[in-house]
Design a protein around this motif. Structure first.
Motif, short mmCIF file in Angstrom:
data_model
loop_
_atom_site.label_atom_id
_atom_site.label_comp_id
_atom_site.label_asym_id
_atom_site.label_seq_id
_atom_site.Cartn_x
_atom_site.Cartn_y
_atom_site.Cartn_z
N HIS A 173 9.87 -7.56 13.58
CA HIS A 173 9.66 -7.76 12.14
C HIS A 173 8.16 -7.76 11.82
CE1 HIS A 173 13.87 -9.74 11.43
NE2 HIS A 173 13.93 -8.52 11.98
N ALA A 174 7.37 -8.34 12.70
CA ALA A 174 5.93 -8.33 12.50
C ALA A 174 5.37 -6.91 12.61
CB ALA A 174 5.25 -9.25 13.52
N GLN A 175 5.92 -6.12 13.55
CA GLN A 175 5.49 -4.72 13.66
C GLN A 175 5.70 -3.98 12.34
OE1 GLN A 175 7.90 -3.27 16.91
NE2 GLN A 175 6.20 -3.34 18.37
N PHE A 176 6.89 -4.18 11.78
CA PHE A 176 7.19 -3.51 10.51
C PHE A 176 6.23 -3.98 9.41
CE2 PHE A 176 9.32 -3.69 6.35
CZ PHE A 176 9.47 -2.33 6.12
N ALA A 177 5.94 -5.27 9.35
CA ALA A 177 5.07 -5.81 8.31
C ALA A 177 3.68 -5.18 8.37
CB ALA A 177 4.98 -7.32 8.41
N HIS A 178 3.13 -5.07 9.56
CA HIS A 178 1.79 -4.49 9.70
C HIS A 178 1.80 -3.00 9.34
CE1 HIS A 178 -0.48 -7.89 11.28
NE2 HIS A 178 0.60 -8.23 11.95
N GLN A 179 2.87 -2.28 9.68
CA GLN A 179 2.95 -0.89 9.28
C GLN A 179 3.16 -0.76 7.77
OE1 GLN A 179 5.77 1.32 11.63
NE2 GLN A 179 4.47 1.26 13.46
N ALA A 180 3.88 -1.73 7.18
CA ALA A 180 4.07 -1.71 5.73
C ALA A 180 2.74 -1.90 5.00
CB ALA A 180 5.05 -2.81 5.32
N ILE A 181 1.88 -2.75 5.53
CA ILE A 181 0.56 -2.94 4.92
C ILE A 181 -0.20 -1.62 4.90
CG2 ILE A 181 -1.70 -4.06 5.21
CD1 ILE A 181 -0.18 -6.47 6.41
N ASP A 182 -0.20 -0.90 6.03
CA ASP A 182 -0.89 0.39 6.09
C ASP A 182 -0.25 1.40 5.14
OD1 ASP A 182 -2.61 -0.60 8.00
OD2 ASP A 182 -1.44 0.17 9.69
N PHE A 183 1.08 1.42 5.11
CA PHE A 183 1.81 2.39 4.28
C PHE A 183 1.49 2.20 2.80
CE2 PHE A 183 5.63 3.48 1.76
CZ PHE A 183 5.80 4.81 2.11
N PHE A 184 1.58 0.98 2.32
CA PHE A 184 1.36 0.74 0.90
C PHE A 184 -0.11 0.81 0.52
CE2 PHE A 184 5.62 -1.22 1.36
CZ PHE A 184 6.28 -0.48 0.38
N LYS A 185 -1.00 0.47 1.45
CA LYS A 185 -2.43 0.61 1.15
C LYS A 185 -2.82 2.06 0.96
CE LYS A 185 -4.80 -3.53 2.84
NZ LYS A 185 -5.81 -4.04 3.80
N LYS A 186 -2.22 2.95 1.75
CA LYS A 186 -2.53 4.37 1.60
C LYS A 186 -2.10 4.89 0.23
CE LYS A 186 -2.34 5.63 6.50
NZ LYS A 186 -1.57 6.36 7.55
N LEU A 187 -1.05 4.31 -0.32
CA LEU A 187 -0.57 4.75 -1.63
C LEU A 187 -1.53 4.37 -2.75
CD1 LEU A 187 3.24 3.89 -1.44
CD2 LEU A 187 2.15 6.10 -1.08
N THR A 188 -2.42 3.41 -2.51
CA THR A 188 -3.33 2.99 -3.58
C THR A 188 -4.52 3.94 -3.72
OG1 THR A 188 -4.75 1.61 -2.15
CG2 THR A 188 -2.77 0.58 -3.07
N VAL A 189 -4.75 4.77 -2.72
CA VAL A 189 -5.94 5.62 -2.74
C VAL A 189 -5.81 6.65 -3.86
CG1 VAL A 189 -7.33 7.27 -1.44
CG2 VAL A 189 -6.29 5.32 -0.27
N GLY A 190 -6.69 6.54 -4.85
CA GLY A 190 -6.70 7.48 -5.96
C GLY A 190 -5.52 7.37 -6.90
N ASP A 191 -4.69 6.34 -6.74
CA ASP A 191 -3.47 6.27 -7.55
C ASP A 191 -3.55 5.22 -8.64
OD1 ASP A 191 0.08 5.88 -6.97
OD2 ASP A 191 -1.01 7.39 -8.11
N GLY A 192 -4.69 4.58 -8.79
CA GLY A 192 -4.87 3.72 -9.94
C GLY A 192 -4.15 2.40 -9.90
N TRP A 193 -3.78 1.89 -8.70
CA TRP A 193 -3.19 0.56 -8.62
C TRP A 193 -3.78 -0.17 -7.42
CZ3 TRP A 193 0.44 -1.09 -4.70
CH2 TRP A 193 0.80 -0.10 -3.79
N THR A 194 -3.63 -1.46 -7.41
CA THR A 194 -4.25 -2.25 -6.34
C THR A 194 -3.18 -3.02 -5.58
OG1 THR A 194 -4.65 -4.10 -7.85
CG2 THR A 194 -6.42 -2.50 -7.57
N LEU A 195 -3.50 -3.29 -4.31
CA LEU A 195 -2.62 -4.05 -3.44
C LEU A 195 -3.40 -5.18 -2.80
CD1 LEU A 195 0.20 -4.25 -2.00
CD2 LEU A 195 -0.84 -2.95 -0.13
N ASP A 196 -2.98 -6.41 -3.04
CA ASP A 196 -3.53 -7.57 -2.34
C ASP A 196 -2.57 -7.97 -1.24
OD1 ASP A 196 -5.65 -7.59 -4.11
OD2 ASP A 196 -4.76 -9.11 -5.42
N VAL A 197 -3.10 -8.54 -0.16
CA VAL A 197 -2.28 -8.95 0.97
C VAL A 197 -2.51 -10.44 1.22
CG1 VAL A 197 -1.83 -8.64 3.43
CG2 VAL A 197 -2.39 -6.64 2.00
N SER A 198 -1.40 -11.17 1.40
CA SER A 198 -1.48 -12.61 1.66
C SER A 198 -0.57 -12.96 2.82
CB SER A 198 -1.06 -13.39 0.40
OG SER A 198 -1.14 -14.78 0.65
#
Length: 591
Positions: free
Chosen positions: A383-408
């Motif tokens: 589950h932790a593996q998936f969470a860390h990959q999810a952070i990378d996946f969603f962060k890439k979507l923010t590039v040039g797309d006009g939205w922000t992602l915070d991580v907690s």
């Protein structure tokens, strides 16, 4: 031969060889598909040209003297052809005939009338700036539509087609509508003069039969009890008649047929509503179409929806047909759910290019929405593996797309500024975070939860979350992780409407719940595991049963996705699109 000439010949030879080599290495171009929309003389609805490549205007008729064309609502036809000014790809043809439209037999019976009628076809093509003629004589040698007929109609139809082709010339379109049985016309004789054939793969049954089944039986030979004819059989009938697949369009109905007691004979898709009391909605796994049935299982209404139309479009692509056709444009709902999915499936480049698509709001400009990803490492490793990959996946979507992602990590901050909260592996565990999340969701917040974030059992101690998820608890899971065939259900929902009917999800473990999520009327099930998966698992085995894996609780702005175990979840493009769709919908959907 002098050296200059020899050199020139050698150079030309080399260029020719290079050209041949380049052509051999160049990948074959995908065939250009077409979408033919029948549009009627009803003046209240104007078609959107981006959803089609061709319009067949319905109808023209044989005039009372059997030697010319009469057009229903000529001003309407002028307004339809005027669409070509802003849609240069659009072809508009006049469809002559239709059910109950007669005088064909008398017109085609003599050479004088055939020639006069053909000349008048050429006149209307010029006068109305048409791209061609579509013949819809229903049907030569048959009086089923209440029209006159003759045993000579088939022979005379061939002669008529030759006359029309000669009159309108080789550059104009000449097409025809053909019934599912491919009878009444001598296709080998008329094909040299025809551009393509529109197969009317509908009206093949009325309750208790389907209107437009895709198949009559499955690969194992099982037959649907509600099916007589099928679209697949209709296409095969035309192939058997000698028509190349590249000259066939598959007709699809934007309406259904009712039993005349509970529903009218014709029910347009725009008029579809939830089943009446005592009836329920079903999906015919063999025929691949939906229907309403009574408590005894009798079919009361057979129709098409986004799911069945999507499967028919996939059939068109799989069979290599020229394209699709439908009757008729105004039957669709105001949102255009059916006509849009046909365009998106068959002519995606044309459909997208014709839309007014706003440019992305890039980083540095005003942010369109703000998301928080909340996770923990205090979970099982997969589950932790998936969470860390999810952070990378969603962060890439923010590039040039006009939205922000915070991580907690392990703690929820104040949520009032976030449009969506993403939980890839865990739900909040301390009382303060749970209260904060409850208040956020009860006040219209958005939640995208994966796999472990939805796990709850007797030890969870959070009744609110159990009800929020759908009112059920963990029952069992499949193990070890393995790929699974996923069946998409919610084709009319933004989260899944552009997904294929089925796809293979990467390896994961899957949770089953008690009671069945489908028993909750507030849940909208969007995808489930296909029955072909079972028995599933090697150690922890699930032998069957209903197995939803994606849903939304309509009381909240939320989507739960059961995938999210290990490091393979983001390896499939279709599944990634599902995740992106869910995020977009939650960000912009306001209940």
């Amino acid at each position: 031969m002098n050296k200059t000439i020899i050199g020139a010949v050698a150079a030309l030879t080399m260029l020719s060889m290079l050209s041949i080599t380049a052509q051999a290495q160049r990948p074959a171009r995908k065939p250009a598909r077409i979408v033919v929309a029948y549009v009627t003389s009803n003046p209240t609805v104007m078609p959107d040209p981006s959803r089609m490549t061709h319009i067949n205007y319905a109808f023209g008729h044989v005039n009372d003297t059997f030697n010319g064309v009469r057009i229903s609502n000529e001003s309407r036809l002028h307004s339809i052809t005027a669409l070509k000014k802003d849609a240069p790809w659009l072809k508009v043809c006049l469809s002559i005939g239709g059910w109950g439209s007669g005088r064909f037999s008398e017109m085609a019976a003599t050479e004088e009338n055939r020639k006069a009628f053909a000349r008048d076809c050429a006149r209307v093509v010029t006068e109305f700036d048409l791209d061609g003629i579509d013949m819809d004589w229903e049907y030569p040698t048959s009086s089923a539509a209440g029209i006159s007929s003759s045993p000579d109609d088939t022979k005379n139809f061939t002669l008529l087609i030759k006359e029309i082709r000669a009159a309108i010339g080789p550059r104009k379109l000449l097409t025809m509508a053909s019934p599912s049985n491919a009878r009444f016309v001598d296709f080998p004789e008329v094909l040299p003069y025809m551009d393509f054939i529109n197969v009317m793969a509908y009206d093949m049954g009325r309750p208790p039969r389907h209107n437009a089944a895709l198949y009559r039986q499955d690969e194992a030979g099982n037959t649907s009890p509600f099916t007589r004819g099928s679209a697949d059989r209709a296409i095969q009938n035309h192939l058997d008649a000698g028509i190349p697949k590249e000259k066939l369009t598959l007709g699809m109905p934007l309406y259904g047929h009712g039993d005349k007691k509970n529903y009218p004979d014709y029910v347009d898709f725009k008029d579809m509503a939830a089943p009446k009391e005592g009836l329920s909605e079903h999906w015919d796994e063999i025929a691949r179409v939906p229907y309403y049935a009574d408590s005894e299982g009798n079919l009361m209404l057979g129709y098409d929806n986004v799911r069945s139309i999507t499967e028919k479009c996939q059939y068109i692509k799989d069979k290599g047909l020229l394209g699709g056709m439908y009757w008729e444009y105004s039957c669709d709902n105001p949102e255009g759910d059916l006509t849009r999915v046909i365009a998106a499936e068959l002519i995606p480049k044309r459909f997208v290019s014709a839309q007014a698509v706003p440019k992305a709001s890039y980083a540095g400009k005003e942010k369109r929405f703000k998301a928080l990803l909340y996770y923990s490492d205090k979970v099982e490793e997969a589950h932790a593996q998936f969470a860390h990959q999810a952070i990378d996946f969603f962060k890439k979507l923010t590039v040039g797309d006009g939205w922000t992602l915070d991580v907690s990590k392990d703690k929820l901050p104040d949520l009032t500024s976030y449009d969506v909260v993403i939980m890839p592996d865990v739900m909040p565990w301390n009382a303060a975070d749970r209260t904060r999340f409850e208040e956020y969701m009860e006040n219209g917040g958005g939640w995208l939860g994966f796999h472990g974030a939805g796990y709850n059992d007797a030890s969870t101690g959070w009744d609110w979350f159990k009800n929020f998820l759908g009112g059920f608890s963990f029952l069992c899971n499949t193990w070890p992780p393995q790929p699974a065939l996923v069946e998409v259900e919610g084709f009319d929902h933004p989260v899944t409407k552009n997904l294929p009917a089925r796809y293979v999800a990467p390896a994961s473990e899957f949770y089953q719940w008690q009671p069945d999520p489908r028993s909750n009327p507030d849940l909208r099930i969007l995808a489930s595991l296909a029955r072909e998966n079972f028995p599933m698992g090697l150690k922890d085995i699930v032998f069957g049963g209903d197995f939803p894996v994606v849903w939304t609780n309509t009381k909240y702005r939320m989507v739960y996705i059961n995938m999210g175990h290990g490091d393979e979840t983001f390896t499939d493009a279709t599944q990634n699109l599902l995740f992106i769709n869910a995020l977009r919908w939650l960000a912009f959907h306001k209940p």
